[in-house]
Motif scaffolding. Structure first.
Motif, PDB file in Angstrom:
ATOM      1  N   ILE A  73       0.843  -1.199   0.000  1.00  0.00           N
ATOM      2  CA  ILE A  73       0.000   0.000   0.000  1.00  0.00           C
ATOM      3  C   ILE A  73       0.877   1.247   0.000  1.00  0.00           C
ATOM      4  O   ILE A  73       1.682   1.468   0.915  1.00  0.00           O
ATOM      5  N   ARG A  74       0.735   2.063  -1.028  1.00  0.00           N
ATOM      6  CA  ARG A  74       1.485   3.311  -1.121  1.00  0.00           C
ATOM      7  C   ARG A  74       0.660   4.513  -0.662  1.00  0.00           C
ATOM      8  O   ARG A  74       1.214   5.487  -0.146  1.00  0.00           O
ATOM      9  N   PRO A  92      -9.167   9.872  12.081  1.00  0.00           N
ATOM     10  CA  PRO A  92      -9.389   8.420  12.011  1.00  0.00           C
ATOM     11  C   PRO A  92      -8.548   7.721  10.957  1.00  0.00           C
ATOM     12  O   PRO A  92      -8.204   6.548  11.125  1.00  0.00           O
ATOM     13  N   VAL A  93      -8.203   8.410   9.870  1.00  0.00           N
ATOM     14  CA  VAL A  93      -7.435   7.755   8.814  1.00  0.00           C
ATOM     15  C   VAL A  93      -6.010   7.470   9.274  1.00  0.00           C
ATOM     16  O   VAL A  93      -5.466   6.379   9.057  1.00  0.00           O
ATOM     17  N   VAL A 106       1.299   7.112   2.312  1.00  0.00           N
ATOM     18  CA  VAL A 106       0.861   8.508   2.338  1.00  0.00           C
ATOM     19  C   VAL A 106      -0.655   8.508   2.497  1.00  0.00           C
ATOM     20  O   VAL A 106      -1.373   7.943   1.663  1.00  0.00           O
ATOM     21  N   ALA A 107      -1.146   9.115   3.582  1.00  0.00           N
ATOM     22  CA  ALA A 107      -2.577   9.087   3.884  1.00  0.00           C
ATOM     23  C   ALA A 107      -3.156  10.497   3.841  1.00  0.00           C
ATOM     24  O   ALA A 107      -2.572  11.429   4.398  1.00  0.00           O
ATOM     25  N   PHE A 108      -4.301  10.647   3.180  1.00  0.00           N
ATOM     26  CA  PHE A 108      -4.914  11.973   3.086  1.00  0.00           C
ATOM     27  C   PHE A 108      -6.386  11.836   2.721  1.00  0.00           C
ATOM     28  O   PHE A 108      -6.856  10.774   2.292  1.00  0.00           O
ATOM     29  N   LEU A 138      -5.328   2.229  -1.105  1.00  0.00           N
ATOM     30  CA  LEU A 138      -6.502   1.851  -0.338  1.00  0.00           C
ATOM     31  C   LEU A 138      -7.430   3.061  -0.296  1.00  0.00           C
ATOM     32  O   LEU A 138      -7.072   4.097   0.267  1.00  0.00           O
ATOM     33  N   VAL A 139      -8.604   2.926  -0.916  1.00  0.00           N
ATOM     34  CA  VAL A 139      -9.586   4.008  -0.944  1.00  0.00           C
ATOM     35  C   VAL A 139     -10.705   3.676   0.039  1.00  0.00           C
ATOM     36  O   VAL A 139     -11.354   2.630  -0.075  1.00  0.00           O
ATOM     37  N   LEU A 140     -10.910   4.572   0.990  1.00  0.00           N
ATOM     38  CA  LEU A 140     -11.931   4.392   2.023  1.00  0.00           C
ATOM     39  C   LEU A 140     -13.070   5.373   1.809  1.00  0.00           C
ATOM     40  O   LEU A 140     -12.869   6.478   1.313  1.00  0.00           O
ATOM     41  N   ALA A 141     -14.278   4.973   2.189  1.00  0.00           N
ATOM     42  CA  ALA A 141     -15.423   5.878   2.166  1.00  0.00           C
ATOM     43  C   ALA A 141     -16.336   5.515   3.330  1.00  0.00           C
ATOM     44  O   ALA A 141     -16.350   4.373   3.791  1.00  0.00           O
ATOM     45  N   GLY A 142     -17.095   6.494   3.782  1.00  0.00           N
ATOM     46  CA  GLY A 142     -17.998   6.280   4.905  1.00  0.00           C
ATOM     47  C   GLY A 142     -17.853   7.390   5.921  1.00  0.00           C
ATOM     48  O   GLY A 142     -16.739   7.889   6.150  1.00  0.00           O
TER      49      GLY A 142
END
Length: 307
Positions: A73-74, A92-93, A106-108, A138-142
């Motif tokens: 995961i990049r 939370p991310v 890299v998280a944003f 990794l694409v998150l939604a919610g």
């Protein structure tokens, strides 16, 4: 070519009938009837004791494709309907990355396309990975329904809680992204517009235009589209849209609208999961994912995929 590697979703077990939300949302008995009978919104999901982090972790826990591949995961992207989804300084991310051993990524957050931001996040993830040449995103939604704005779209829809997690790669053999169209309409600003009703009045034509734009970019006629995965705003909006573009309403997956409501940017992934579980997509089938979002302006978006 951007491809979906794996998709997982999570819906809380708590079911809340629309009638039980009337007092909280200041809905009249007639408005409740309209939501249930006309828009076909019967209930939404809620997890009163859970946090946004809990929702996102629950979706990732169902993402079998991630196990043992965390090191690949990049990027971790959170697609948000609202720019602010938790009180400051909660993040939370970043907490999720620490828990799952994704600190190296890299998280944003991705936002400002409102409920169409999930599609934007897929596009951004694919572009970043294309530059890198390998790895996964990794694409998150919610989101949580923690404010009134995050609970109700007046006269249109009711938000429900839930989450999705999607692994994206630059290229792959299935669920390949063929085209992405996004029409940003700044004149529909709900605070500055001289005509506040313009968005509702032009909603169907604007969403139709972006769907046809994406199909044209993919050199795909609507007759070749096996399925449309909608944003779950309500049923009647899609009935009207289908009449406008001449597409069978039976091929729009609306089954989640009555039982989950509008789950922010996670709708597309929830509907994809349902389509897979029911065998509605076969190898080679082309399908469209479409969404619209309003706030400070409006965005109408559509993607064409090949399964």
């Amino acid at each position: 070519m951007t491809a979906l590697e794996s998709v997982a979703t999570y819906l809380p077990s708590g079911r809340v009938p629309i009638e039980d939300l009337a007092g909280q949302l200041e809905l009249t008995p007639m408005q409740v009837k309209l939501f249930r009978r006309y828009h076909r919104l019967a209930e939404v999901r809620r997890e009163p004791d859970g946090t946004l982090l809990d929702l996102l972790l629950a979706a990732v826990a169902n993402l079998d494709g991630l196990r043992g591949r965390e090191h690949e995961i990049r990027y971790v992207l959170h697609a948000r309907t609202f720019p602010v989804v938790v009180p400051y300084p909660v993040n939370p991310v970043h907490a999720l990355c620490r828990i799952l051993g994704l600190d190296h990524a890299v998280a944003f957050a991705v936002t400002h396309h409102a409920c169409a931001t999930g599609l934007l996040a897929l596009d951004v993830a694919g572009r970043l990975l294309a530059h890198d040449g390998d790895g996964l995103a990794l694409v998150l939604a919610g989101e949580k329904t923690f404010t009134r704005d995050a609970q109700l779209v007046p006269e249109t829809s009711v938000f429900g809680e839930g989450a999705s997690a999607c692994l994206v790669r630059h290229a792959g053999p299935r669920d390949r992204l063929l085209a992405y169209a996004a029409h940003v309409r700044g004149e529909f600003d709900d605070e500055l517009s001289d005509d506040p009703s313009a968005y509702q009045r032009e909603y169907h034509s604007s969403l139709a235009d972006v769907i046809l734009d994406a199909a044209a970019q993919a050199h795909t006629g609507l007759g070749e589209v096996q399925l449309i995965l909608p944003h779950n705003v309500n049923v009647v909006a899609w009935q009207r849209l289908c009449r406008r573009i001449g597409y069978p309403i039976s091929q729009v997956l609306l089954d989640n609208v009555p039982v989950a409501g509008h789950v922010f940017c996670a709708d597309a992934f929830l509907n994809y999961q349902t389509a897979r579980e029911r065998g509605l997509l076969r190898p080679g089938d082309r399908y469209i994912v479409a969404a619209a979002g309003a706030g400070r302006g409006a965005t109408f978006s559509a993607m064409v995929f090949e399964h």
